[in-house]
Scaffold this motif. Structure first.
Motif, PDB file in Angstrom:
ATOM      1  N   ALA A   1       0.993  -1.272  -0.026  1.00  0.00           N
ATOM      2  CA  ALA A   1       0.055   0.127   0.018  1.00  0.00           C
ATOM      3  C   ALA A   1       0.879   1.222   0.074  1.00  0.00           C
ATOM      4  CB  ALA A   1      -0.696   0.039   1.114  1.00  0.00           C
ATOM      5  N   VAL A   2       0.603   2.075  -0.842  1.00  0.00           N
ATOM      6  CA  VAL A   2       1.195   3.611  -0.893  1.00  0.00           C
ATOM      7  C   VAL A   2       0.166   4.471   0.084  1.00  0.00           C
ATOM      8  CG1 VAL A   2       2.012   5.420  -2.076  1.00  0.00           C
ATOM      9  CG2 VAL A   2       2.469   3.118  -2.788  1.00  0.00           C
ATOM     10  N   TYR A   3       0.476   5.085   1.150  1.00  0.00           N
ATOM     11  CA  TYR A   3      -0.358   5.756   1.874  1.00  0.00           C
ATOM     12  C   TYR A   3       0.105   7.154   1.669  1.00  0.00           C
ATOM     13  CZ  TYR A   3      -3.218   6.789   6.135  1.00  0.00           C
ATOM     14  OH  TYR A   3      -4.034   7.381   7.145  1.00  0.00           O
ATOM     15  N   LEU A   4      -0.792   8.239   1.214  1.00  0.00           N
ATOM     16  CA  LEU A   4      -0.272   9.710   1.191  1.00  0.00           C
ATOM     17  C   LEU A   4      -1.305  10.694   1.777  1.00  0.00           C
ATOM     18  CD1 LEU A   4      -1.521  10.483  -1.890  1.00  0.00           C
ATOM     19  CD2 LEU A   4       0.510   9.082  -2.499  1.00  0.00           C
ATOM     20  N   ARG A   5      -0.753  11.663   2.320  1.00  0.00           N
ATOM     21  CA  ARG A   5      -1.645  12.519   2.802  1.00  0.00           C
ATOM     22  C   ARG A   5      -0.956  13.917   2.540  1.00  0.00           C
ATOM     23  NH1 ARG A   5      -1.891  12.560   9.131  1.00  0.00           N
ATOM     24  NH2 ARG A   5       0.461  13.715   8.833  1.00  0.00           N
ATOM     25  N   ALA A   6      -1.676  15.077   2.046  1.00  0.00           N
ATOM     26  CA  ALA A   6      -1.275  16.407   1.846  1.00  0.00           C
ATOM     27  C   ALA A   6      -0.819  16.874   3.249  1.00  0.00           C
ATOM     28  CB  ALA A   6      -2.140  17.364   1.268  1.00  0.00           C
ATOM     29  N   GLY A   7       0.470  17.156   3.589  1.00  0.00           N
ATOM     30  CA  GLY A   7       0.954  17.626   4.638  1.00  0.00           C
ATOM     31  C   GLY A   7       1.858  18.872   4.587  1.00  0.00           C
ATOM     32  N   GLN A   8       2.916  18.746   5.492  1.00  0.00           N
ATOM     33  CA  GLN A   8       3.828  20.037   5.497  1.00  0.00           C
ATOM     34  C   GLN A   8       4.662  19.917   4.295  1.00  0.00           C
ATOM     35  OE1 GLN A   8       4.604  17.083   7.920  1.00  0.00           O
ATOM     36  NE2 GLN A   8       5.195  17.993   9.433  1.00  0.00           N
ATOM     37  N   SER A   9       5.261  21.003   4.000  1.00  0.00           N
ATOM     38  CA  SER A   9       6.060  21.367   2.765  1.00  0.00           C
ATOM     39  C   SER A   9       7.489  21.140   3.319  1.00  0.00           C
ATOM     40  CB  SER A   9       6.010  22.838   2.328  1.00  0.00           C
ATOM     41  OG  SER A   9       6.240  23.679   3.540  1.00  0.00           O
ATOM     42  N   ALA A  10       7.675  20.613   4.316  1.00  0.00           N
ATOM     43  CA  ALA A  10       9.181  20.304   4.417  1.00  0.00           C
ATOM     44  C   ALA A  10       9.392  18.929   4.202  1.00  0.00           C
ATOM     45  CB  ALA A  10       9.396  20.184   6.105  1.00  0.00           C
ATOM     46  N   GLN A  11      10.710  18.693   4.099  1.00  0.00           N
ATOM     47  CA  GLN A  11      11.499  17.478   3.507  1.00  0.00           C
ATOM     48  C   GLN A  11      11.918  16.562   4.511  1.00  0.00           C
ATOM     49  OE1 GLN A  11      13.656  18.230   0.054  1.00  0.00           O
ATOM     50  NE2 GLN A  11      13.400  16.121  -0.720  1.00  0.00           N
ATOM     51  N   THR A  12      11.725  15.338   4.632  1.00  0.00           N
ATOM     52  CA  THR A  12      12.420  14.585   5.594  1.00  0.00           C
ATOM     53  C   THR A  12      13.273  13.598   4.896  1.00  0.00           C
ATOM     54  OG1 THR A  12      10.573  13.189   6.270  1.00  0.00           O
ATOM     55  CG2 THR A  12      11.046  15.193   7.598  1.00  0.00           C
ATOM     56  N   ALA A  13      13.846  12.663   5.739  1.00  0.00           N
ATOM     57  CA  ALA A  13      14.648  11.258   5.202  1.00  0.00           C
ATOM     58  C   ALA A  13      13.741  10.227   5.290  1.00  0.00           C
ATOM     59  CB  ALA A  13      15.888  11.344   5.872  1.00  0.00           C
ATOM     60  N   PHE A  14      14.155   9.208   4.685  1.00  0.00           N
ATOM     61  CA  PHE A  14      13.231   7.961   5.063  1.00  0.00           C
ATOM     62  C   PHE A  14      13.238   7.447   6.295  1.00  0.00           C
ATOM     63  CE2 PHE A  14      13.434   5.761   0.437  1.00  0.00           C
ATOM     64  CZ  PHE A  14      12.525   6.813   0.050  1.00  0.00           C
ATOM     65  N   THR A  15      12.277   7.083   7.207  1.00  0.00           N
ATOM     66  CA  THR A  15      12.042   6.429   8.271  1.00  0.00           C
ATOM     67  C   THR A  15      11.426   5.229   7.967  1.00  0.00           C
ATOM     68  OG1 THR A  15      11.740   8.760   9.113  1.00  0.00           O
ATOM     69  CG2 THR A  15      11.471   6.939  10.817  1.00  0.00           C
ATOM     70  N   PHE A  16      12.215   4.200   8.736  1.00  0.00           N
ATOM     71  CA  PHE A  16      11.738   3.001   8.677  1.00  0.00           C
ATOM     72  C   PHE A  16      11.172   2.362   9.842  1.00  0.00           C
ATOM     73  CE2 PHE A  16      12.487  -1.698   8.953  1.00  0.00           C
ATOM     74  CZ  PHE A  16      11.798  -2.345   7.874  1.00  0.00           C
ATOM     75  N   GLU A  17      10.105   1.642   9.789  1.00  0.00           N
ATOM     76  CA  GLU A  17       9.396   0.981  10.809  1.00  0.00           C
ATOM     77  C   GLU A  17       8.910  -0.262  10.606  1.00  0.00           C
ATOM     78  OE1 GLU A  17       6.119   3.327  12.981  1.00  0.00           O
ATOM     79  OE2 GLU A  17       7.357   4.853  12.553  1.00  0.00           O
ATOM     80  N   GLU A  18       8.824  -1.067  11.634  1.00  0.00           N
ATOM     81  CA  GLU A  18       8.405  -2.357  11.253  1.00  0.00           C
ATOM     82  C   GLU A  18       7.581  -2.707  12.606  1.00  0.00           C
ATOM     83  OE1 GLU A  18      10.940  -5.669  10.554  1.00  0.00           O
ATOM     84  OE2 GLU A  18       9.256  -7.101  10.439  1.00  0.00           O
ATOM     85  N   LYS A  19       6.231  -2.983  12.258  1.00  0.00           N
ATOM     86  CA  LYS A  19       5.474  -3.289  13.334  1.00  0.00           C
ATOM     87  C   LYS A  19       4.479  -4.740  12.981  1.00  0.00           C
ATOM     88  CE  LYS A  19       1.803  -0.783  15.557  1.00  0.00           C
ATOM     89  NZ  LYS A  19       0.711   0.472  15.447  1.00  0.00           N
ATOM     90  N   ASN A  20       4.512  -5.456  13.455  1.00  0.00           N
ATOM     91  CA  ASN A  20       3.544  -6.803  13.695  1.00  0.00           C
ATOM     92  C   ASN A  20       3.990  -7.332  12.184  1.00  0.00           C
ATOM     93  OD1 ASN A  20       2.551  -6.418  16.030  1.00  0.00           O
ATOM     94  ND2 ASN A  20       0.971  -5.353  15.312  1.00  0.00           N
ATOM     95  N   GLY A  21       5.129  -7.467  11.724  1.00  0.00           N
ATOM     96  CA  GLY A  21       5.526  -8.033  10.433  1.00  0.00           C
ATOM     97  C   GLY A  21       4.817  -6.957   9.195  1.00  0.00           C
ATOM     98  N   VAL A  22       4.605  -5.868   9.560  1.00  0.00           N
ATOM     99  CA  VAL A  22       4.387  -5.046   8.458  1.00  0.00           C
ATOM    100  C   VAL A  22       5.523  -3.713   8.481  1.00  0.00           C
ATOM    101  CG1 VAL A  22       2.896  -3.070   7.404  1.00  0.00           C
ATOM    102  CG2 VAL A  22       2.060  -5.225   8.697  1.00  0.00           C
ATOM    103  N   SER A  23       6.272  -3.812   7.387  1.00  0.00           N
ATOM    104  CA  SER A  23       7.438  -3.081   7.266  1.00  0.00           C
ATOM    105  C   SER A  23       6.813  -1.703   6.478  1.00  0.00           C
ATOM    106  CB  SER A  23       8.556  -3.356   6.327  1.00  0.00           C
ATOM    107  OG  SER A  23       8.979  -4.582   6.741  1.00  0.00           O
TER     108      SER A  23
END
Lengths: 259, 168
Positions: free
Chosen positions: A203-225
């Motif tokens: 799934a690609v989940y996206l939302r109009a948000g801040q105009s800033a830019q951040t690096a990738f953050t990785f998270e894993e929760k219950n087998g979902v990366s």
């Protein structure tokens, strides 16, 4: 001689005692004292008292300066104190640095430190929750199917408030199933669901948000990366039940090719 | 030696004399002088360059002395355990002698009166300099000086009852 005419005052007498009488008043005060023996006696006595005090203290004045009062010594004391202060400040900085570095190194994976990252973490949780909710959905994995892509694009763009085109992930074996609109904490979020030929979903989940830019953050929760980042006014999250190494090129491709 | 060191050291004998007259204790006097000099060093570049160095130093010392006095008033006087005299039968030979030391008489004056007698009478400050140190107009200095000298004399004459006189 302006003052010669004015009568003798107590200030004249004090100045007389201190030897600070202006020359033009001297003769006048002398004459006055000669004519006033009582005042003269008082002035003479006070003059003697003044002298006695000077004599009593003259010995102290004549003493050599003690070493501890030498300016050079006082200055080096002050320099030592300053250096001591500087040194403790340095030590404090070093320990603070060690503490910060150690804390960073020991920090649990996925625990976010600052407020921006906290909201990002909330966003990532939304994304992976949405993924887990709809990944198992067989009958209605999406609201609008990929077969009506033109409609999907207008609809999602309108609902999320920003123009968007679903990224093409066929290079990774994922085919667009469709999309849906979801609550995204304030703004509407869009979820695009993909599926490979083995039925594994992404799934690609996206939302109009801040105009800033951040690096990738990785998270894993219950087998979902999930990979989460902010770019060009969108909060992005890519979630799938695969490991980090497999998800990273997909996230990178979306990051490079999207919008 | 720097200009600052030279100019400050030239004033040290006078500062020590003033401090000793105020405190009547050599060690505490030198402590006061040291505090005064340290403060003068740290504020050397803040002083008014056209101002009077002596008046400036005596002002610093007087302010330190007054604030230390307020402190000891709150805390009570400091007594070194080694030098404290235990209460015993008082010596008799002092009766009738109010003042053995002229500095003791000085000590019975108020702070301002004491300072004026010392600054004008001993340190040879001008009335204007003394006024700057005490922080009052020159006219006030003149009248306070006059009263201080009269009171000083009457203490030496033992006319006013000594404040700590023993009652038998």
């Amino acid at each position: 001689m302006m003052n010669t005419g004015s009568p003798i005052g107590e200030d004249d007498l004090q100045a007389y005692i201190d030897g600070k009488l202006p020359p033009d008043r001297q003769a006048l005060v002398d004459a006055y004292l000669a004519g006033h023996p009582e005042v003269s006696a008082r002035v003479t006595q006070q003059l003697a008292d003044r002298e006695a005090l000077r004599v009593r203290l003259s010995e102290k004045f004549a003493e050599p300066i003690p070493a501890r009062l030498r300016i050079a010594n006082l200055q080096s004391n002050a320099a030592l104190r300053r250096r001591g202060w500087y040194r403790s400040a340095m030590t404090a900085c070093i320990f603070l640095g060690i503490g910060l570095a150690g804390g960073w190194w020991l920090k649990p994976e996925g625990v976010q430190i600052n407020a921006a990252r906290l909201s990002e973490a909330g966003f990532a949780a939304n994304a992976s929750d949405a993924y887990r909710t709809f990944v198992v959905e067989v009958a209605h994995p999406v609201e609008v199917g990929a077969d009506d892509e033109a409609h999907l694009v207008t609809w999602l763009s309108k609902r999320s408030g920003r123009a968007l085109t679903p990224p093409n992930l066929s290079a990774f074996g994922y085919k667009l199933l469709g999309g849906r609109v979801l609550p995204g904490g304030g703004a509407a979020a869009a979820q695009l669901m993909y599926e490979d030929d083995k039925g594994e979903r992404l799934a690609v989940y996206l939302r109009a948000g801040q105009s800033a830019q951040t690096a990738f953050t990785f998270e894993e929760k219950n087998g979902v990366s999930s990979f989460v980042w902010v770019d060009q006014g969108f909060d992005f999250a890519v979630s799938a039940s695969v490991d980090r190494a497999k998800l990273l090129p997909i996230a990178t491709a979306i990051y490079q090719g999207m919008i | 030696m720097s200009t600052m060191a030279m100019r400050l050291e030239a004033e040290i004998p006078a500062l020590r004399r003033y401090a000793f007259a105020l405190l009547r204790d050599h060690n505490r006097a030198d402590d006061l002088v040291q505090d005064c000099l340290e403060r003068a060093i740290s504020r050397w570049y803040l002083r008014r360059t056209d101002g009077d160095l002596r008046a400036w130093l005596f002002t610093i010392m007087r302010n330190l002395h007054i604030s230390a006095g307020r402190q000891s008033q709150r805390r009570g006087p400091h007594h070194d355990l080694d030098t404290v005299t235990l209460p015993g039968s008082p010596a008799d030979q002092d009766h009738g002698i109010a003042v053995r030391d002229i500095l003791e008489a000085l000590d019975r004056l108020s702070d301002d009166q004491k300072s004026l007698l010392l600054l004008v009478g001993v340190e040879d400050l001008s009335y204007e300099q003394a006024a700057a140190v005490i922080g009052v107009p020159v006219g006030t200095v003149m009248s306070r000086l006059s009263r201080a000298r009269q009171k000083f004399r009457s203490i030496l004459d033992n006319k006013t009852p000594a404040t700590l006189r023993r009652v038998k």
